[in-house]
Write a protein that holds these residues in place. Structure first.
Motif, PDB file in Angstrom:
ATOM      1  N   GLN B  32      -6.058   8.196 -19.925  1.00  0.00           N
ATOM      2  CA  GLN B  32      -5.149   7.665 -18.922  1.00  0.00           C
ATOM      3  C   GLN B  32      -5.832   7.008 -17.733  1.00  0.00           C
ATOM      4  O   GLN B  32      -5.187   6.680 -16.757  1.00  0.00           O
ATOM      5  N   LEU B 203       4.621   8.720 -20.004  1.00  0.00           N
ATOM      6  CA  LEU B 203       3.213   8.372 -20.162  1.00  0.00           C
ATOM      7  C   LEU B 203       2.519   8.332 -18.818  1.00  0.00           C
ATOM      8  O   LEU B 203       1.342   8.577 -18.706  1.00  0.00           O
ATOM      9  N   THR B 205       2.852   9.932 -15.929  1.00  0.00           N
ATOM     10  CA  THR B 205       2.829  10.986 -14.927  1.00  0.00           C
ATOM     11  C   THR B 205       1.503  11.097 -14.205  1.00  0.00           C
ATOM     12  O   THR B 205       1.466  11.416 -13.034  1.00  0.00           O
ATOM     13  N   VAL B 206       0.457  10.822 -14.920  1.00  0.00           N
ATOM     14  CA  VAL B 206      -0.850  11.017 -14.329  1.00  0.00           C
ATOM     15  C   VAL B 206      -1.022  10.231 -13.043  1.00  0.00           C
ATOM     16  O   VAL B 206      -1.445  10.753 -12.029  1.00  0.00           O
ATOM     17  N   GLU B 208       1.412   8.787 -11.473  1.00  0.00           N
ATOM     18  CA  GLU B 208       2.683   8.671 -10.805  1.00  0.00           C
ATOM     19  C   GLU B 208       2.671   8.981  -9.316  1.00  0.00           C
ATOM     20  O   GLU B 208       3.237   8.248  -8.526  1.00  0.00           O
ATOM     21  N   PRO B 209       2.058  10.056  -8.905  1.00  0.00           N
ATOM     22  CA  PRO B 209       2.143  10.421  -7.491  1.00  0.00           C
ATOM     23  C   PRO B 209       1.760   9.269  -6.580  1.00  0.00           C
ATOM     24  O   PRO B 209       2.324   9.112  -5.511  1.00  0.00           O
TER      25      PRO B 209
END
Lengths: 217, 426
Positions: B32, B203, B205-206, B208-209
């Motif tokens: 990712q 996919l 989320t990694v 996302e923040p």
């Protein structure tokens, strides 16, 4: 042969129409920490269990995360399988040139020692693909874990440069060439020189980090 | 689709997460990192293609120099051409090392594709990756080892490096064709597309923040910038910095003004007998006694009207000509120096030879693949092609070829035959 395997691709092509909106969608639970340093891993490959983000999709079909989820409809990969005449022409031309090379290897086998040569060609690729690349992945994860967000970029850059310089300098530092008994070859103290160059690299990285911290302070 | 599902179902989840779908972007499953980006892959691939092409063309030129073809005689001018071309060959090869490593890292998820093959074109493409990856790594490794005079293998470096260059270049041609469309698209698309991570919650989320905050941020900052890791631009800059640093710390072996920075160069163009390096000293060549012996003679024979023989004193009494010429080693180091000695063309005239002949120059060396070299008529007739007895005004050191050595313009160092004892008109 292509049919079934293509299907997921075309499927996913329609889906991503939700992309343009790109709202974070059902994900907000993972959102609450927008500050950078808390998200631990751009590359969580070391431990395969998808950690916190696995909750949002409790039971989806196994490959759902890769095949059925969206991606930009014009993403280059989505037409990957449609090869035109250019693919076949260049493949044919390329293999003619490869054949010239292989023929040369075997026609000059006294010099090229095909068996020994193959050990290095195949061995080099395997060494990279099966050992060095996975090690680099693990190292990358460790770096992401160990180095706080703001310091990460300079550290990653310095590590990459260090690794490359060390690989290049390995035969110099080990001074294998001295076996040739030529006093003008390898005239330097390469361990020392490599240390000096790496010292400069890390000094620059430290300066970049200091600059970043000052800017953000 | 059903076949695929069945297949993946058979795999344990951990394995499934570590394998990739070759029809999807590089960034998927466990891989990712925002740096796994098609555009970046295209940039690195294009750079690598250019560097390897420079190596290939200059390598062909060097091969032609060492394996002369009657139908394509090497000109004797410009005098510094070989020095430039071989300097480029080694410099481009060295500079390609970080690019190759970065490119391999970037596309590595493709290596663990599942299923391994999807269709005929995919099979053809993947088979082509053997010569591409194996050849690319071999070319870089063997080149770097060779300039450090490290020979961990049993094959001949020159022959194997040459023939594997064809294999590698062919694989590059096939690969460029296979990746042309995708690379063009990646390079021409606007640079700030929403990333997969931003578009897709599962996919993505990694990363996302950082998404929420980066959405409103300045155009230049990328997702990964926010996260604190290297950005794509940062990785490209890092690769360029590594290439630049390798170049800067080695190029001084051939580019004199940067000699002081050449900390990682295998040679220093100012270190050696009379201040210049050599590749094969007199002791290694086994010629010390022969070269110093009073029995030493230089003969000019073959198709000549009058055969000539000179001892060392007579050699020194011949009309001498001075020339400033470079010596450029195939290993990428070079230096320019002042040489003095008798012209080959004057010797040939004295011997009454035709001017359209090929000339063979033979060393005292009892063996070794470079003990004989040839001059085509153009090279033999050049005003600066000498049997040099002096280097920078001093008598030639024995490691530089005492009593006399060949020095000619536009010629690889290994063909500047040392300890010359015989000139034969063919």
């Amino acid at each position: 042969m292509g049919d079934q395997s293509d299907r997921p691709v075309t499927r996913s092509v329609d889906k991503p129409l939700k992309v343009p909106g790109h709202e974070p969608q059902p994900e907000p639970q993972s959102e609450p920490q927008p500050e950078p340093q808390s998200e631990p891993r751009p590359e969580p490959q070391s431990e395969p269990q998808p950690e916190p983000q696995s909750e949002p999709r409790p039971e989806p079909a196994p490959e759902a995360d890769v095949a059925d989820v969206g991606r930009p409809e014009d993403h280059p990969q989505s037409i990957d399988h449609r090869v035109g005449p250019a693919f076949w022409v260049s493949a044919a031309a390329g293999w003619v040139v490869i054949a010239i090379g292989l023929r040369g290897v075997f026609m000059n086998s006294i010099d090229t020692r095909p068996a020994n040569l193959a050990k290095f060609v195949v061995g080099g690729a395997l060494l990279h693909d099966l050992l060095l690349a996975p090690l680099a992945l693990v190292a990358a994860v460790l770096v992401v874990r160990a180095v706080p967000g703001r310091a990460r970029a300079p550290v990653q850059a310095a590590l990459v440069v260090t690794a490359v310089l060390a690989l290049f300098s390995y035969p110099l530092v080990r001074a294998f060439g001295l076996a040739a008994n030529n006093p003008t070859s390898l005239p330097h103290n390469y361990a020392l020189n490599l240390t000096i160059v790496l010292g400069v690299v890390w000094a620059v990285a430290a300066a970049a980090l200091a600059f970043r911290l000052r800017k953000s302070a | 689709m059903s076949t695929r599902r069945t297949m993946s179902d058979l795999l344990p989840p951990a394995v499934r997460r570590l394998t990739t779908d070759s029809d999807l972007p590089l960034r998927q499953a466990a891989y990712q990192s925002p740096l796994r980006d098609e555009r970046l892959a295209a940039y690195l691939g294009a750079s690598l293609g250019i560097l390897f092409s420079v190596c290939f063309v200059t390598g062909l030129y060097s091969h032609l120099q060492q394996n002369p073809q009657a139908w394509l005689p090497i000109p004797s001018r410009p005098a510094g051409l070989y020095r430039l071309s071989q300097g480029l060959h080694v410099a481009a090869g060295i500079a390609s090392v970080p690019v190759l490593i970065a490119k391999l890292w970037l596309v590595w998820p493709r290596f663990v594709a599942s299923p391994p093959v999807k269709r005929v074109s995919h099979l053809v493409e993947r088979i082509g990756l053997f010569p591409l990856v194996g050849g690319g790594i071999f070319m870089a490794f063997s080149g770097v080892a060779n300039i450090a005079q490290w020979y961990p293998w049993k094959f001949s470096f020159t022959a194997s490096h040459f023939w594997m260059a064809w294999v590698t270049m062919g694989a590059i041609v096939a690969h460029v064709g296979a990746k042309w469309a995708i690379s063009r698209r990646a390079l021409t698309r606007p640079s700030r597309r929403p990333r997969l991570s931003e578009a897709d919650p599962v996919l993505g989320t990694v990363a996302e923040p950082s998404f929420a905050s980066s959405a409103g941020s300045s155009a230049g900052a990328s997702t990964s910038d926010k996260a604190g890791g290297l950005s794509r631009r940062g990785l490209l800059g890092t690769v360029a910095a590594a290439s630049g640093l390798l170049t800067l710390t080695t190029i001084g072996q051939t580019f004199r003004p940067l000699r002081g920075l050449a900390l990682l160069a295998p040679r220093d163009p100012g270190v050696g007998p009379q201040g210049y390096p050599v590749n094969r000293g007199a002791a290694n060549a086994g010629v010390v006694d022969l070269a110093r012996s009073t029995d030493y003679r230089l003969t000019v024979g073959g198709r000549v009207a009058n055969r000539l023989t000179f001892d060392r004193a007579q050699l020194l009494s011949l009309p001498a000509h001075a020339a400033t010429l470079p010596i450029a080693c195939v290993e990428g180091w070079s230096y320019s120096a002042g040489w003095k000695g008798v012209r080959i063309r004057d010797l040939l005239e004295m011997a009454g030879a035709d001017t359209d002949r090929t000339i063979e120059i033979e060393s005292l060396e009892p063996n070794g693949i470079y003990r004989i070299s040839t001059l085509n008529p153009g090279q033999a007739g050049d005003r600066d092609t000498l049997l040099a007895t002096h280097l920078d005004g001093e008598v030639l050191d024995i490691d530089h070829g005492f009593p006399c050595r060949l020095i000619a313009p536009n010629r690889p160092g290994v063909l500047q035959t040392k300890w010359v004892t015989k000139v034969t008109v063919l």
